[in-house]
Design a protein around this motif. Structure first.
Motif, PDB file in Angstrom:
ATOM      1  N   GLN A   1       0.947  -1.816   0.052  1.00  0.00           N
ATOM      2  CA  GLN A   1      -0.472   0.305   0.056  1.00  0.00           C
ATOM      3  C   GLN A   1       1.091   0.664   0.186  1.00  0.00           C
ATOM      4  OE1 GLN A   1      -2.353  -1.359   3.803  1.00  0.00           O
ATOM      5  NE2 GLN A   1      -4.104  -2.096   2.247  1.00  0.00           N
TER       6      GLN A   1
ATOM      7  N   PHE B   1      -6.344  -0.684   9.329  1.00  0.00           N
ATOM      8  CA  PHE B   1      -7.013   0.637   9.311  1.00  0.00           C
ATOM      9  C   PHE B   1      -7.214   1.277   8.141  1.00  0.00           C
ATOM     10  CE2 PHE B   1      -2.617  -0.432   9.238  1.00  0.00           C
ATOM     11  CZ  PHE B   1      -1.818   0.066   7.831  1.00  0.00           C
ATOM     12  N   GLU B   2      -7.802   2.320   7.214  1.00  0.00           N
ATOM     13  CA  GLU B   2      -7.756   2.330   5.461  1.00  0.00           C
ATOM     14  C   GLU B   2      -6.632   2.969   5.419  1.00  0.00           C
ATOM     15  OE1 GLU B   2     -10.671   2.269   4.052  1.00  0.00           O
ATOM     16  OE2 GLU B   2     -11.942   0.655   5.505  1.00  0.00           O
ATOM     17  N   PRO B   3      -6.192   2.383   4.211  1.00  0.00           N
ATOM     18  CA  PRO B   3      -4.654   3.272   4.172  1.00  0.00           C
ATOM     19  C   PRO B   3      -4.695   4.695   4.248  1.00  0.00           C
ATOM     20  CG  PRO B   3      -5.142   1.873   2.721  1.00  0.00           C
ATOM     21  CD  PRO B   3      -6.820   1.320   3.838  1.00  0.00           C
TER      22      PRO B   3
ATOM     23  N   THR C   1      -5.197   2.520  15.315  1.00  0.00           N
ATOM     24  CA  THR C   1      -6.478   1.149  15.253  1.00  0.00           C
ATOM     25  C   THR C   1      -6.050   0.192  14.535  1.00  0.00           C
ATOM     26  OG1 THR C   1      -6.994   1.719  16.981  1.00  0.00           O
ATOM     27  CG2 THR C   1      -7.971  -0.556  16.321  1.00  0.00           C
TER      28      THR C   1
ATOM     29  N   ALA D   1       2.553   2.186  -3.286  1.00  0.00           N
ATOM     30  CA  ALA D   1       1.363   2.498  -4.168  1.00  0.00           C
ATOM     31  C   ALA D   1       1.597   3.851  -3.908  1.00  0.00           C
ATOM     32  CB  ALA D   1       0.147   1.661  -4.843  1.00  0.00           C
TER      33      ALA D   1
ATOM     34  N   GLU E   1       5.485  17.957   8.772  1.00  0.00           N
ATOM     35  CA  GLU E   1       6.145  18.976  10.519  1.00  0.00           C
ATOM     36  C   GLU E   1       7.221  19.600  10.395  1.00  0.00           C
ATOM     37  OE1 GLU E   1       4.592  17.736  12.962  1.00  0.00           O
ATOM     38  OE2 GLU E   1       2.249  17.927  12.658  1.00  0.00           O
TER      39      GLU E   1
ATOM     40  N   GLY F   1       5.588   8.521  23.718  1.00  0.00           N
ATOM     41  CA  GLY F   1       6.151   9.849  22.835  1.00  0.00           C
ATOM     42  C   GLY F   1       5.956   9.464  21.402  1.00  0.00           C
TER      43      GLY F   1
ATOM     44  N   GLN G   1       1.391  14.489   6.753  1.00  0.00           N
ATOM     45  CA  GLN G   1       0.530  15.283   7.904  1.00  0.00           C
ATOM     46  C   GLN G   1       2.251  14.855   8.678  1.00  0.00           C
ATOM     47  OE1 GLN G   1      -2.304  15.500  10.497  1.00  0.00           O
ATOM     48  NE2 GLN G   1      -1.432  17.820  11.849  1.00  0.00           N
TER      49      GLN G   1
END
Lengths: 123, 645
Positions: free
Chosen positions: A22, A108-110, A105, A25, A123, A99, A119
């Motif tokens: 995934q 999960f949805e890719p 969980t 891709a 940063e 940390g 995100q």
């Protein structure tokens, strides 16, 4: 633009296979490890841009790996996403306490994982 | 000495002894060395149930069954031979009919003047009750042991379920992740036929996952391991997030799904994931039991101290006999052939547990063929408008592009109430809190950030905000941790309790800032700090009196009240009233001794568990005052004041 290097750590080989595909891709370079020790070795050797870390790992568990990295000046800036099949609320709390930058969980949805990664990489 | 006097004294002594012997409830007797009775009192006959008139001169063999007489004979002989008494020997006195009797037998040798044993004296006492009591005690002990074993068994069952569901989740997660490689077309295009199959596979993976989650939740509830993860949430936003998903599900069955939410924000302190789980369960149930072209309405109503959420469908309804079972474990009430029995019947029992854990109530009203109305409430104690206009404006001004702006909100949630309690110390306390915030901040952040940060001080309302135009999530989080610790130490040191503080960290990316500032943050974490016992916005007092409840249809009930506040009254009712029904209440106030009348509305209902401590009614009913005459309002507030002090 160089590909971002992701270290994917999970002791379930089929899980690693699926998530690696995934991520590839989405044009990430994916390194893998199946236990805590191997994960630490690869962080030292390959200096990934982001780590995806399962909680339940042989040898050194995921929380410990996370804490060790976050207390190390050299590596504390590498974002870590923790993930696990457990949905216990306390896990989430522990995850943040050691940390971890984000928490997911399984399953999960890719899309959710990729968004979270992008995100953190920004940063 | 006077002879006559001697005789009287002897007579008195004789009468006294006779009286003593005849009236003592213990059987008292004497036997000679041959085992013949030489004395036996009234109780002797009673205890041994002897019908024949004369017993004196008879042996046990003539009075009792042979086997028993033989036993007694042996005991007698032992006393004669050894001279040692037999004390408190328990014997079963056989009965042909009825329950067994037990007697305690005591025998001691009787000596002649020459110190020779010439017989025995005996006392026998009926100890049936004592023996049964001991027996019951023993039985109870056994029961307790059994119960302990059962509990242990239940515990290991729960642990087993938990372990198994964990193990089953792992391969399922892998299956889903592998499946998504195909579904998301990462490994190549999928044609329409294949897509049709894949959608079904996905649906079934989700179904299995949900069941495993339910099993896990149930075992957590059993082991009291289920804990909530609170944060401040705007309830309408939370529920609207999943709007599309449910609308799609509903439209598959041609069901109209409508939302009726108040315009204002309803910010409450809840576990967002768990409340979503509750809503998912209720809405999916509603869709399942509603036929084509039906409708489902989801509504939020703001009550005095609670928020009420309603899921109302035009489905098949629930039979009256099934209503009470509905929230139990492993319950599937639908007997309709048209509705498939799906799931393991744990959903609603978990929903109930989750709502009650939040401090809310859940109840249902239904009519076969018409539809069902599910209601639940959540406490509204910790309301706070986190984003004030001023703060919103500042956030939008601040922060370069690509930077994330952090907002730290320090909020004394129960400030109004708290202020009254500390009254004269208020100023000192606020000053101290401000100092803690500044000092903690200065220890933590470099000068560069110190220059840019904005403190917004609204301490007179128990609020304090810090806007940070840059910084890392970790650092902000650590600051809040420190702030929390320092504040806690301050309160404990100054012996101030009953305070609830929420420290929220909100982050705003440039994208979110550009969009409507009304929108909530990308991410927020709440650290809460609570010192003291439970708090409520409206002070409620325990209030036990009889209340006349008059319904619209002239029916009247007299129910006991439980608590009272300026906003409403809580009653113990024998029948469930209808939600939102208008009810007139009358009572005499306990302290003011004056009549009080109010129009009320049924706000919430809680069925009391049948195994709970015995109570008069079966339903706890929350009534909110909708109209009170000025005169009554005045009396009520005077009455409550008498209790506050």
């Amino acid at each position: 633009m160089t590909k971002k290097k992701i270290l994917l750590v999970d002791d379930e080989k089929d899980m690693v296979f699926a998530v690696k595909m995934q991520l590839e891709a989405q044009d990430f370079e994916v390194l893998t490890a199946t236990d805590g020790q191997e994960a630490l070795d690869k962080v030292h050797r390959d200096k990934p841009d982001l780590i995806i870390l399962d909680v339940m790992l042989p040898k050194i568990d995921g929380y410990k790996v996370c804490r060790m990295l976050k207390f190390d000046k050299k590596y504390k800036n590498i974002p870590i996403i923790m993930f696990t099949a457990r949905i216990q609320e306390t896990d989430k709390k522990v995850g943040y306490e050691v940390g971890a930058d984000a928490y997911l969980t399984k399953p999960f949805e890719p899309k959710a994982l990729i968004e979270q990664m992008n995100q953190l990489l920004k940063e | 000495m006077n002879k006559k006097f001697d005789y009287d004294q002897l007579l008195n002594q004789y009468l006294f002894m006779k009286d003593f012997l005849e009236n003592i409830p213990e059987a008292v007797y004497c036997k000679d060395i041959e085992g013949r009775l030489t004395l036996a009192n009234k109780a002797y006959r009673k205890i041994f149930r002897i019908k024949s008139q004369e017993v004196i001169g008879k042996t046990d063999f003539e009075l009792f069954p042979a086997e028993w007489a033989q036993r007694m004979f042996q005991d007698d002989q032992s006393v004669f031979k050894t001279g040692k008494p037999i004390i408190d020997k328990i014997e079963r006195i056989s009965q042909s009919k009825g329950a067994d009797q037990f007697a305690s037998m005591t025998r001691a040798p009787r000596y002649s003047d020459q110190r020779k044993i010439i017989g025995l004296i005996g006392i026998t006492r009926d100890v049936t009750k004592r023996v049964y009591f001991d027996y019951l005690k023993e039985e109870r002990l056994q029961m307790e042991k059994k119960l302990e074993m059962l509990e242990e068994l239940n515990r290991s069952k729960s642990e087993f379920i938990s372990a198994v569901s964990h193990e089953l989740r792992t391969p399922l997660a892998i299956i889903k992740q592998l499946f998504l490689l195909i579904y998301d077309e990462i490994v190549g295009p999928v044609n329409d036929k294949q897509r049709e199959i894949l959608v079904k596979v996905r649906h079934n993976i989700e179904r299995q996952r949900m069941m495993l989650d339910q099993l896990l939740d149930m075992s957590r509830i059993d082991r009291k391991k289920l804990s909530l993860h609170y944060s401040l949430v705007n309830l309408p936003d939370l529920l609207k997030d999943s709007e599309d998903f449910f609308e799609e599900l509903a439209s598959e069955k041609n069901i109209r799904l409508t939302y009726h939410f108040p315009k204002q924000e309803i910010i409450i302190f809840i576990d967002a994931e768990r409340i979503i789980q509750v809503m998912t369960n209720l809405i999916i149930n509603a869709i399942k039991f509603t036929k084509d072209k039906g409708s489902i309405k989801i509504e939020i109503k703001i009550l005095e101290t609670k928020v009420r959420v309603e899921v109302i469908d035009t489905g098949i309804g629930i039979a009256k006999s099934d209503l009470s079972k509905l929230f139990g474990k492993f319950v599937q009430v639908s007997k309709m052939e048209s509705v498939e029995r799906k799931g393991i019947g744990l959903g609603l029992s978990i929903v109930k547990e989750l709502i009650e854990k939040h401090g809310g109530e859940i109840w249902v009203e239904s009519q076969l063929g018409v539809g069902s109305k599910f209601y639940f409430t959540l406490p509204r104690f910790y309301t706070a408008n986190i984003l004030e206009k001023e703060i919103r404006g500042r956030i939008n001004q601040l922060g370069a592009k690509n930077r994330i702006v952090y907002l730290i909100n320090f909020l004394i949630v129960n400030y109004e109430e708290f202020k009254k309690k500390i009254d004269s110390r208020e100023k000192k306390l606020l000053e101290a809190l401000k100092n803690i915030m500044h000092a903690t901040f200065n220890d933590m952040f470099p000068a560069r950030i110190k220059k840019q940060r904005v403190f917004i001080n609204d301490l007179s309302r128990g609020k304090f905000s810090i806007i940070l135009p840059e910084g890392s999530a970790q650092k902000v989080s650590r600051y809040c941790e420190l702030l929390r610790g320092n504040t806690k130490n301050y309160f404990i040191k100054n012996k101030i309790d009953n305070i609830f503080i929420a420290i929220g960290i909100l982050s705003y990316s440039a994208k979110v800032r550009a969009e409507a500032s009304k929108k909530s943050a990308d991410n927020f974490i709440i650290k809460e700090l609570y010192i003291g016992s439970e708090i409520r916005r409206h002070k409620r007092i325990n209030y036990k009196t009889n209340v006349e409840v008059s319904l619209k249809d002239q029916k009247k009930y007299y129910w006991e009240s439980m608590d009272l506040s300026l906003g409403g009254i809580c009653l113990l009712g024998e029948i469930p009233l209808k939600t939102d029904e208008k009810v007139r209440t009358s009572m005499t106030l306990l302290k003011k001794k004056e009549p009080f009348h109010a129009m009320t509305r049924v706000a919430w209902i809680k069925q009391i568990e049948p195994d709970a401590t015995p109570v008069v009614g079966k339903y706890k009913i929350g009534l909110e005052f909708t109209h009170i005459d000025d005169k009554d309002k005045e009396i009520l507030s005077q009455e409550l004041k008498l209790y506050y002090d």
